[in-house]
Structures are given as C-alpha cells and as structure tokens.
Scaffold this active site. Structure first.
Site, mmCIF file in Angstrom:
data_model
loop_
_atom_site.group_PDB
_atom_site.id
_atom_site.type_symbol
_atom_site.label_atom_id
_atom_site.label_comp_id
_atom_site.label_asym_id
_atom_site.label_seq_id
_atom_site.Cartn_x
_atom_site.Cartn_y
_atom_site.Cartn_z
ATOM 1 N N TYR A 99 0.827 -1.280 -0.012
ATOM 2 C CA TYR A 99 -0.215 0.188 -0.102
ATOM 3 C C TYR A 99 0.900 1.257 0.001
ATOM 4 C CZ TYR A 99 -3.767 3.089 1.902
ATOM 5 O OH TYR A 99 -4.677 4.217 1.677
ATOM 6 N N CYS A 100 0.700 2.202 -0.898
ATOM 7 C CA CYS A 100 1.532 3.309 -1.109
ATOM 8 C C CYS A 100 2.869 3.045 -1.008
ATOM 9 C CB CYS A 100 0.663 4.155 0.155
ATOM 10 S SG CYS A 100 1.692 5.854 0.233
ATOM 11 N N LEU A 101 3.690 3.807 -0.183
ATOM 12 C CA LEU A 101 5.062 3.776 -0.147
ATOM 13 C C LEU A 101 5.519 2.263 0.089
ATOM 14 C CD1 LEU A 101 8.039 4.864 -0.105
ATOM 15 C CD2 LEU A 101 7.547 5.796 2.602
ATOM 16 N N LEU B 171 -1.427 -1.156 -4.049
ATOM 17 C CA LEU B 171 -2.678 -0.330 -3.516
ATOM 18 C C LEU B 171 -2.171 1.288 -3.752
ATOM 19 C CD1 LEU B 171 -4.189 -2.164 -0.664
ATOM 20 C CD2 LEU B 171 -4.576 -2.469 -3.208
#
Length: 588
Positions: A320-322, A348
């Site tokens: 997710y993200c980073l 994501l």
C-alpha cells in the site's frame, strides 16, 4: 578569503573553516524549515521571479489578461444590475464541482452573491495568469499556480464572519453563541497541539479495542517490524498466504480499522491466511536506517518467516502506497536474482514511476529537499506533524479552511470517525531513509529507469514476472491514478489487472462492501494486447457499482491453488510473542 605568502602557498591561518560554515548553514536552514513548516522561501522566490520574468516578456499574454479582467468586470457589473433590479439572477460564473464553499443558499442573495462572484472571477483570472506562460516549465508553472491558489484560499470570503452569510445568519439566530463555542474549540485545539495530544474525539477510538481488532498473534519481531499472523476464521484456507506491506508513513491499521471496514478481516473471512507488517515508529537513534534496511528488515525478513510457518508455498504480496513501492523494489530484486517466492503482487495506490507524481511534487524540488534534509539532520527524523502539514496543503479547502469555518466560526465540531482517528495517529521517518526516498525515487526516478541499486546492482521493474493487480483512486492527491497506471508501460508480465475506484488515497482503498456510492472500473491486460492510454481506458472500461474488494478477492482466489487446513499460528519455529496488534503500533 585566503591569503598567500610571498612564495604563493596558502597561509593555513587564513583558510576557511568549511566544517563550521557547513554546520552554520545546517543550523540556520533547520531553524528556517521549522519556521516555514518545511516550505523553502528560496525555492518559492525563484519560481515567482521566473514566472514574473516570463510574463513580463510576453506582451500577448499581458493583453489577454487585461482583456479577461475587463470582460470579468463587465460580467460582474451586468450581474449586479440584474440582481439589483430583481431580474434574472443567474450567476455569471459557477464554482468548480469540487468546490463546496459557496453551497449555502445565502450566497445566492445580495450582497453575498456579488462577493462570491467577484472572488470566483478573480480566482479564474489568476488561473489564467499562472498557466500557459511561454518559456515557463510545467513544473514551475504548477508551483506558481498552486501558490496562487493557496493565497486565494486564504483570503476567500468564506473565511471571514462578516462576508459569510452562513456565519452571520448563525450569529444572529444564536446571539453570537457560535463564536463562543468557536473560541472554546480553538483554545482546546491549541492546548492539544502544544501538548502533543491527538485531536478531540480520538480518545473514543483505541487500538486493540475498537480499532485493529482482527484476532491474531505477533509471530516475529526485529528492530524495525513486528509480523502479525491473523487467526483463521474458516475451516480451510487458500494454500498461498497473503503478506501485506503497508507504508511506514502511516500506521498499518488503516487496513484493519473497525470490524465492518477491515480489509484484513474481509480477507480472513474469505479463507486467506494473512500476515501484516507493523512498522516500528523510529526516533533520532534510527537516523541511519535507509531504504535497503526497510527492504531487508521488512518484506524480505517477513518472507523468510512466512516460508518457515507455511513451507513450500508461494506468497501473495500486497503493498500500500510507499509499502507498495518497497514491495515493487523487493520483487524486482527477487526477479533479478531468481527468487520465485512471490505468487502475485498487488499494489494499492502505489507509484513506481514518479515523473507524474501530482501536486506532491510541488514539495519535492532540489531546494525543498535540501531544506528538509537540514531539518531532519538536526532531529534525526521527519516528524509526523511536519508531513501532515504538506498533505493538508494539497487539500487546504477541505482540510484547513472549511474546517476552520465549521469549528471556529460556526462553532460546530465535526464528528470523529475511525479513519480520521487513524489519520491523527502520526508516525516519523528516519533521516537517511527519507532522504534516499526523495532523491532516488522522486527527484532522480531511479526505479523506473533501471538505476535503483540493490546489493550493488541495479534492479528494473521488467524483472517482475508474476501477475499484477494494481489499484488507483480517482481523487488521489498523493499517488495520482495516471501515475499508478504507468505500471502498464514498465512491467513485462503476462497479466496486469488495473482497477480505478472512486474516492481518494485512503477512502478509495478502505472501500468495504456495502459502502454507499462506491464505483470502480476493472480491466485485465494480457500479453499480446495493445497498450491503452489512461484516458481511453477510463472512457471505455465499464463502471461497476459497489466495492472493488470482492473482485480482488476473486482474483486472489483464482491465482491460488487448493484449499488446505489453516497453518499453525507461528509454527514450531516462531511461537507467538503476544496478541495482535502488538507493541510497535502503540508507539508514539
């Protein structure tokens, strides 16, 4: 200045003390960064001067601005005449669909309608004045346009009691009690801010009690992560477990909020064995931790543990993200080295190419990064409040000024919810890691161009060979979906499934079944298919009502093998250390 002797040699007594000069620069810039909340005055000044210089050398653009100003004044005058004579009072300009500052009916009546129309026309003029400037780079143009919007938002008539019809009406009906409540709200918020306490209402949400409540055990811990294995809730499970790598810029439990909107619980209830990384909140002693430490102590260490608990099985990786960017780096390195332990990769709101990283790039210029580096060098990390300030500026209307009007002028507290409570649970990022992240990924774009070094050799996204499921969100200010979509241009895999869902960076991902007004589009690109540009993709792929979670769960199931009995919690090699959610998530 140095002074030479008669023989031409430099006199040591007159050599500059480079170390002291550098230390003085660091101390000054660190203090400057704290005073400006991390924004670089030098960078903004240089962009402003460049914009003005190019505008001054563009007489055609100047004439266009003069013409637009005259046309706006005529439109406003005609509008004033119509409303003053009770004729057609249709507005001469409408706010953007995302701008809800003027939704109150009072803005339709004199004199507030003239105030609103005047402001919107001025806003339109400044948009013209800061765009399409010959000779100004796209980045510089975005910076000056963004700065102009921030200044206009600050001086919007909605922010002033006498100019806002909703506030004045409230004050008259309540005899000014709204201002009394607003003062109380302001004082309470200020006291909490200076004392380091979370916002009002967060005390109703407690991790382990009504947040992060999916049953599980911490089965592994190192200096950077706790690995949580969640207890099965079905008699059989899919053979391949799921490893979730959240971003360390946030607490992991955004994916395990309340019971009804927990992605973790949803996966467990649908027969998946789920492991979650919970990152430790670093402090000044962790300033030396870099991106590779996060890779090796994070997903790679977690994979080693999972392989011991669930042997001879591949793992579905989710980032997710980073955390998705880190998982992509790890997967590329694994592909390069012939490590086939990943069955699939789900990202994501994740970017691997940072050339179109949206308005967040406005805070990541060379000048900005230099200022942040000096601030982080002094304290050893980037504080969560300092990060939050930048993200709030991206949506200042919603997160700053509208909140100020609601809570301080109208005296109405916005109800707290689980997502808002999570958002207030801030984390820190160590100096070295954040510097490497900003420079190597954002500024230099090393991952997308095959120049990112892992273990002495570069890694490349085309080395990822497993199926990919990528999710972008329509209103994402952190990872714009066009940027997320670039995985189609970089990955060399047989199958990429891309989902575009309604909502923003967080709310679009936390999109449980039954959530009202949710929609998504989904399409799978297979080997041999021609490339579809993002705009054509959005216009041609049919939309579906509801949450994207069931579609993803079906995709995971289709890429898994047979169902088996649930594996033991921790197995013989990793006996549980304590109940989920563990210790690291509780660190402040």
């Amino acid at each position: 200045m140095t002074r030479q002797t008669q023989g031409g040699a430099v006199n040591e007594a007159f050599k500059p003390n480079t170390y002291m000069a550098h230390a003085l620069d660091r101390a000054f810039k660190a203090a400057l960064a704290r005073a400006t909340n991390g924004l670089t005055p030098a960078g903004l000044a240089s962009v402003g001067f460049e914009w003005f210089s190019h505008l001054a050398a563009s007489p055609g653009k100047q004439l266009e601005l003069v013409e637009e100003a005259m046309r706006s004044n005529i439109r406003l005058t005609r509008h004033a005449a119509r409303t003053g004579t009770a004729q057609d009072g249709a507005p001469c300009i409408e706010p953007a669909s995302s701008d809800h500052r003027f939704d109150d009916e009072g803005w339709c009546h004199w004199p507030y309608n003239l105030i609103a129309q005047s402001f919107l026309l001025q806003q339109q003029w400044w948009d013209t004045a800061t765009t399409d400037i010959d000779g100004l780079s796209d980045y510089r143009e975005e910076v000056v346009s963004f700065t102009a919007r921030q200044l206009l938002d600050r001086f919007s008539p909605t922010n002033y009691p006498l100019l806002n019809p909703e506030v004045t009406r409230k004050a008259v009906s309540e005899g000014g009690m709204n201002f009394i409540r607003g003062i109380d709200n302001f004082v309470e918020d200020w006291e909490r801010l200076v004392s380091g306490k979370p916002p009002v209402g967060t005390e109703d949400y407690r991790v382990g009690e009504n947040l992060a409540t999916t049953p599980g055990k911490v089965v592994y811990r190192n200096n950077l992560i706790e690995l949580i294995q969640y207890s099965p809730s079905t008699e059989t499970v899919h053979a391949e477990p799921v490893l979730i790598v959240p971003a360390w810029i946030m607490k992991y439990y955004i994916l395990d909020l309340s019971a009804e909107n927990s992605l973790v619980r949803y996966l467990v209830d649908n027969g998946h064995t789920v492991f979650m990384i919970s990152w430790r909140n670093p402090d000044s002693e962790d300033r030396h931790l870099g991106m590779d430490d996060y890779r090796t102590l994070g997903p790679m260490a977690a994979l080693d543990v999972i392989n011991e608990i669930v042997p001879d099985r591949q793992v579905h990786g989710v980032g997710y993200c980073l955390g998705g960017t880190l998982l992509s780096i790890a997967a590329a390195a694994m592909g390069r080295d012939g490590d086939e332990r990943l069955a699939s990769m789900t990202t994501l709101a994740t970017q691997v190419d940072f050339t179109e990283a949206g308005e967040l790039m406005l805070f990541i210029s060379e000048s900005e990064v230099d200022l942040l580096e000096n601030m982080m060098w002094e304290q050893g990390y980037l504080d969560g409040h300092q990060m939050a300030g930048a993200f709030q500026l991206l949506r200042s209307n919603d997160l700053v000024w509208s909140r100020m009007v609601r809570e301080y002028l109208l005296g109405e507290r916005q109800p707290m919810n689980d997502l808002m409570a999570w958002n207030a649970d801030l984390t820190r990022m160590p100096y070295r890691m954040h510097t490497e992240y900003l420079r190597r990924l954002f500024l230099n774009n090393e991952l997308a161009t095959g120049r990112y070094i892992v273990n002495g050799r570069p890694v490349a996204i085309p080395d990822i060979r497993m199926p990919i499921f990528a999710v972008g969100t329509v209103k994402d200010h952190v990872a714009p979906w066009h940027s997320v979509y670039k995985i189609h241009l970089l990955a060399d895999v047989d199958e990429i499934t891309f989902v575009l869902t309604s909502g923003g960076h967080n709310a679009g991902i936390v999109s449980e079944p039954g959530h009202p007004r949710r929609r998504f589009q989904m399409h799978t690109h297979t080997e041999g298919d021609t490339y579809i540009d993002p705009e054509t993709w959005r216009d041609t792929v049919p939309a579906q009502d509801g949450s994207w979670w069931p579609a993803w769960q079906e995709w995971l199931a289709a890429h898994s093998s047979e169902r088996i009995a649930p594996p033991p919690m921790g197995g013989s090699s990793h006996p549980p250390l304590k109940d989920a959610p563990g210790d690291y998530v509780l660190q402040r």
